[in-house]
Each structure stands twice: as C-alpha cells, then as structure tokens.
Design a protein around this motif. Structure first.
Motif, PDB file in Angstrom:
ATOM      1  N   GLN A  93       0.828  -1.207   0.000  1.00 16.20           N
ATOM      2  CA  GLN A  93       0.000   0.000   0.000  1.00 16.20           C
ATOM      3  C   GLN A  93       0.866   1.263   0.000  1.00 16.20           C
ATOM      4  N   HIS A 132      -6.750  -0.778   2.325  1.00 23.97           N
ATOM      5  CA  HIS A 132      -5.529  -1.024   1.564  1.00 23.97           C
ATOM      6  C   HIS A 132      -5.937  -1.481   0.162  1.00 23.97           C
ATOM      7  N   ASP A 167       1.180  -5.441  -6.253  1.00 23.49           N
ATOM      8  CA  ASP A 167       0.713  -4.067  -6.411  1.00 23.49           C
ATOM      9  C   ASP A 167      -0.117  -3.980  -7.698  1.00 23.49           C
ATOM     10  N   ARG A 201      -4.498  -1.073  -2.846  1.00 22.03           N
ATOM     11  CA  ARG A 201      -3.519  -1.324  -3.910  1.00 22.03           C
ATOM     12  C   ARG A 201      -3.251  -2.814  -4.116  1.00 22.03           C
TER      13      ARG A 201
END
Length: 332
Positions: free
Chosen positions: A85, A114, A265, A116
């Motif tokens: 994150q 969170h 990610d 991402r």
C-alpha cells in the motif's frame, strides 16, 4: 589524398575505446532486455513464507526472462499488505483473512482501506493449532477460561485468529501473550503458559519440535463452534488436522483453516504478472521440493481469495477456463 599516420589512428582508436568505457561506467552495461527488479515481502527468517519466497523467487528468476525478485524479511501478512500500500514492496504473501481485513479497513487495518493489493495466485492452506500439554487439565477450548494463553507474534494471523476465536466464544483467559511460536512453545515447556494458538502449514515445525520433548494434547473445535466462527468470519474455513499428522493425535482434529495467497501491487504490468502466475503453476513440482505445502496449490484455489485479482492473473485463469466470481474481478 591525405593519409593518417598509424600512430594518430591508434590514438583515435584508443580515445574512442576510452569514451565507450566511460559511458559504460556511467550508464552501466547495455542490455537488449532490461532487468525488472521486484521486491517480495515474506516473514521472519525461517518462517514458511520466507522459505517459500526464497524458492519461488529463484524459480521465477530461472523461468521468467528478465525478472529478478529480492526476498525481504518482514513482519508477515499484515506488514506485507501495508508495504505494498505504501509502494515500498511489489509482491507479498498473506492469508485471506488478513487480506480481507486490509482491503476493507477492518481490525488491524483500523479503518484504512488497503486498495492497492491484488491477488495473483493461491498458495496453500494454513491450519489453526490449539494445543496444550497432555499433563494439563485443559480438555476443550472453554477450559482456556482464566488460563495463561499464547497466540502468535503481534499482528500475525495466529495472534488475530486466536483472539477472534476467544472473543467470539466468550472465553476470557487470565492473560493473553502475543509471542512468536518458538517463544510460546518454550513458555509452555517451562510452565509460564498453559496453552496456545498457532497458525502454520502441516506439519508445523514448532509442533514437531514440541513433540520431541513433551506429550501434546491437540484441541479440536465442535461443529457448533466452527459454524459460529465461519459465520462471523467469512474468510475462515472449517477443516481438520488429519489423523497421523502428529504423534499424539487420537484422530482428525476439527479446526479453522486459512488460505494463503500471493498478492501484488495493482500497477505491476499485466504481462509481467501473467508470466509470473503462469511460471508458478508450470513449476509446481519444483516449488513442492522447496515446501511440501506447495502440493496444495491449484489454479481453482484462487476462488478462496478475499480481494480482487490483478488483471494479468485474471487473464491466466480465464485461459485455463476457470470461472472467476464477480467479487474477485479487478475494479474498473
């Protein structure tokens, strides 16, 4: 026509070579395929994630062209999510329970979503061990009332799950200590703890070690309690520690299981993630030699994820004809 002397030509050539050398020093070697360097969050040294990650990173380096993955020691599942994150990590391992909480901003995430993180492949199932020594008067989890209980390292899946179960079942120990598994086992041995929780794959190295010196009682959960737990925590699943896993088991031990997943990610290139996922499943046999728990890895297991997939991973599963639930489709 004017001709250059051999000496002058030699000087020109030497100067040219010197310039090329200096450029190489400044800019590094020229490569037709630039190396993609990635970081992977695992766990403490010696933990399953750390061992798994070292083997996986090496295999990916051998089978995905131009990729170099650096394995990082971290605090485990929650830390890996936080680092992704914060854009300080590209990849990580976590449990579906911690991923669910992180994605939704629950429990340890303390309201921060969170968003991402993206799931890329399922790994293996970890199991909640509930244990004490055979010489203890503790027979069921309800006997933890008023006792000294260890969970796991602060913020670990074991720590969170142990506390979740105790709270849900209305059990109030005298003391709850968040201790790493090996420290918790030592506390049980020296009498400063009465019982404990631990989440690990099967067989758990900590339990094999404990059984070399003490007789152990493995405590199971009733169907009623498991139904209550899985209803309250949809990211927990009911399972068993199969008979014969440990020396002092009298039969299957009903308990809670947690799938582990690899996450990435959201901004990693789709083709890169696709190639990582593809190479992972194509090299399952090699991964199993690193950690026998990898034998549990199968593509259909991605359904256990509690966070959306990365588009590159989604492409792989669709190519394999695996139906992906709508809740796991990447956000638009």
């Amino acid at each position: 026509m004017t001709r250059q002397s051999p000496v002058r030509s030699g000087h020109l050539m030497a100067s040219l070579l010197l310039m090329i050398g200096l450029i190489g020093l400044v800019f590094g070697p020229v490569s037709a395929s630039p190396l993609t360097r990635l970081t992977l969050g695992t766990s403490s040294v010696g933990g399953t994630y750390f061992v798994w990650g070292g083997g996986w990173a090496k295999i990916m380096g051998e089978h995905v062209k131009g990729v170099d993955i650096s394995v990082e020691v971290t605090g485990g599942p929650a830390t890996n999510i936080q680092l992704i994150q914060q854009r300080k990590m590209d990849l990580g391992f976590t449990t579906v329970s911690m991923a669910y909480q992180g994605w939704n901003g629950l429990d340890w995430a303390k309201g921060k979503k969170h968003d991402r993180i993206r799931a890329i492949f399922p790994m293996y199932a970890s199991v909640l061990h509930i244990y004490t020594l055979e010489s203890s008067p503790i027979k069921t989890i309800y006997d933890f009332e008023g006792k000294r209980i260890t969970t796991g390292a602060p913020g670990s899946t074991s720590d969170v799950a142990g506390r979740d179960v105790l709270k849900l079942l209305g059990i109030t120990p005298k003391k709850i200590s968040s201790l790493p598994t090996n420290t918790a086992v030592d506390a049980l041995r020296d009498g400063t703890a009465d019982a404990g929780f631990a989440v690990t794959g099967l067989p758990g190295p900590f339990m094999l070690d404990l059984e070399t010196t003490h007789k152990v009682r493995h405590i199971g959960l009733s169907k009623e309690d498991l139904d209550k737990i899985t209803e309250a925590f949809p990211y927990y699943s009911a399972g068993v520690i199969p008979k014969g896993t440990y020396k002092y088991q009298e039969g299957d031990v009903p308990t809670v299981t947690f799938w582990n997943v690899a996450i990435a990610d959201k901004d990693l290139p789709d083709d890169l993630v696709y190639n990582l996922v593809k190479a992972t499943f194509e090299n399952k046999e090699a991964l199993t030699k690193v950690d026998p728990n990898a034998a549990q890895m199968f593509a259909e297991g991605i359904k256990y994820s509690t966070v959306p997939l990365h588009p590159g991973a989604l492409r792989y599963y669709r190519e394999k004809g695996i139906k992906i639930p709508e809740r796991l489709l990447p956000p638009q």
